[in-house]
Enzyme design. Structure first.
Site, short mmCIF file in Angstrom:
data_model
loop_
_atom_site.label_atom_id
_atom_site.label_comp_id
_atom_site.label_asym_id
_atom_site.label_seq_id
_atom_site.Cartn_x
_atom_site.Cartn_y
_atom_site.Cartn_z
N MET A 127 -32.23 27.02 19.31
CA MET A 127 -31.34 26.60 18.23
C MET A 127 -31.37 25.08 18.04
O MET A 127 -30.38 24.39 18.23
CB MET A 127 -29.90 27.06 18.55
CG MET A 127 -29.78 28.56 18.72
SD MET A 127 -28.15 29.09 19.30
CE MET A 127 -28.20 28.59 21.03
N GLN B 45 -24.25 30.68 10.59
CA GLN B 45 -23.49 29.44 10.59
C GLN B 45 -23.06 29.07 9.18
O GLN B 45 -21.89 28.76 8.93
CB GLN B 45 -24.33 28.30 11.19
CG GLN B 45 -24.51 28.38 12.69
CD GLN B 45 -25.45 27.31 13.21
OE1 GLN B 45 -26.23 26.72 12.45
NE2 GLN B 45 -25.39 27.03 14.51
N THR C 189 -27.47 23.42 22.47
CA THR C 189 -27.13 22.99 21.12
C THR C 189 -25.68 22.55 21.13
O THR C 189 -24.87 23.12 21.88
CB THR C 189 -27.33 24.10 20.08
OG1 THR C 189 -26.72 23.73 18.84
CG2 THR C 189 -26.72 25.41 20.53
N ASN C 190 -25.34 21.55 20.35
CA ASN C 190 -23.94 21.11 20.27
C ASN C 190 -23.09 22.06 19.45
O ASN C 190 -21.99 22.44 19.86
CB ASN C 190 -23.87 19.70 19.68
CG ASN C 190 -24.35 18.62 20.62
OD1 ASN C 190 -23.60 18.06 21.39
ND2 ASN C 190 -25.64 18.32 20.55
N THR C 191 -23.58 22.46 18.28
CA THR C 191 -22.76 23.23 17.35
C THR C 191 -22.24 24.52 17.96
O THR C 191 -21.07 24.88 17.79
CB THR C 191 -23.57 23.54 16.08
OG1 THR C 191 -23.88 22.32 15.40
CG2 THR C 191 -22.77 24.44 15.14
N CYS D 218 -26.15 16.24 17.97
CA CYS D 218 -27.02 17.36 17.62
C CYS D 218 -28.27 17.19 18.46
O CYS D 218 -28.81 16.08 18.53
CB CYS D 218 -27.35 17.38 16.13
SG CYS D 218 -28.63 18.57 15.70
N THR D 219 -28.72 18.25 19.08
CA THR D 219 -29.81 18.11 20.05
C THR D 219 -31.15 17.77 19.42
O THR D 219 -32.10 17.46 20.13
CB THR D 219 -29.94 19.38 20.90
OG1 THR D 219 -30.01 20.53 20.06
CG2 THR D 219 -28.74 19.52 21.84
N GLU D 220 -31.24 17.82 18.08
CA GLU D 220 -32.48 17.41 17.42
C GLU D 220 -32.50 15.94 16.99
O GLU D 220 -33.57 15.40 16.69
CB GLU D 220 -32.75 18.26 16.16
CG GLU D 220 -33.33 19.63 16.44
CD GLU D 220 -32.26 20.63 16.81
OE1 GLU D 220 -32.57 21.60 17.51
OE2 GLU D 220 -31.09 20.43 16.43
#
Length: 230
Positions: free
Chosen positions: A10, A52, A83-85, A197-199
């Site tokens: 994700m 989401q 993932t943060n979300t 956000c991990t990206e």
């Protein structure tokens, strides 16, 4: 060494970073032939992204709990949501497994406080920036005053994540847009900024910001390494 269960995919772009960082940390700590004991549940992110944006958090929570249980059954001794979300579901996941869940906001909040920072900016998906689950944990557990970008910047940050970063696209104009968002947060008093956000760490570097950056991917993965090796 403990076996870690990673709830990933994700997107897989950031999950690959978790795999790299944790394994490098184990190798550095234990020696050149060592690597981490990892189990990975990797979602098809297209399905997650659709839920989401439909705000079907009940369906998302069900899928996340199912993934956590599968990892626990397979032998995971601790869990990470990569993932943060989807930490929106963290409390529910933790309540449905017997092994500990390492929450991404905790090593992040600890790092921010260790740097002597009290007022911090937060970049992430619209869900992470606008909903309370993430900001409240940082405030209640770490005593941080968390601010988010204004609406126009929130829209840009969110769009770049979903249209570019999850697909591995790194666009110079998007880096410039993020630089502007970072600068405006600093102007509003942010002493540091969380890349929530991990990206985002794929796009933004420390030199892009007038204040210190806190990369949740690196901080979460480093904390997982420490947990794994005790």
């Amino acid at each position: 060494m403990k076996t870690l269960g990673l709830i990933g995919g994700m997107s897989w772009e950031s999950s690959a970073e978790y795999y790299r960082i944790i394994n490098q940390g184990v190798r550095d700590a234990l020696g050149p032939t060592h690597s981490a004991r990892l189990l990975l549940w990797s979602f098809d992110f297209a399905e997650i992204e659709a839920l989401q944006h439909a705000c079907d958090w009940d369906a998302l929570a069900s899928r996340m709990v199912d993934a956590a249980r599968r990892l626990e059954t397979a032998g995971a001794e601790a869990l990470l949501i990569c993932t943060n979300t989807m930490h929106r579901c963290a409390d529910l996941i933790a309540a449905n497994v017997a092994v500990p869940l390492l929450h991404i906001a905790d090593p992040t909040g600890a790092a921010v406080r260790a740097a002597g920072i009290e007022r911090v900016g937060l970049l992430g998906t619209r869900f992470t920036m606008e909903q309370a689950f993430y900001r409240e944990r940082l405030a209640e557990r770490h005593g941080l005053d968390v601010i988010v970008p204004e609406d126009a910047d929130r829209q840009i940050v969110h769009r770049v994540i979903y249209e570019e970063l999850v697909a591995g696209r790194i666009e110079p104009r998007s880096r410039e847009a993020y630089r502007g968002a970072l600068a405006r947060l600093a102007e509003r008093g942010a002493q540091g900024i969380i890349l929530g956000c991990t990206e985002i760490m794929l796009l933004v570097r420390p030199e892009d910001s007038p204040v210190p950056l806190f990369d949740t991917t690196a901080l979460h993965a480093a904390a997982a390494t420490a947990l794994a090796i005790g």
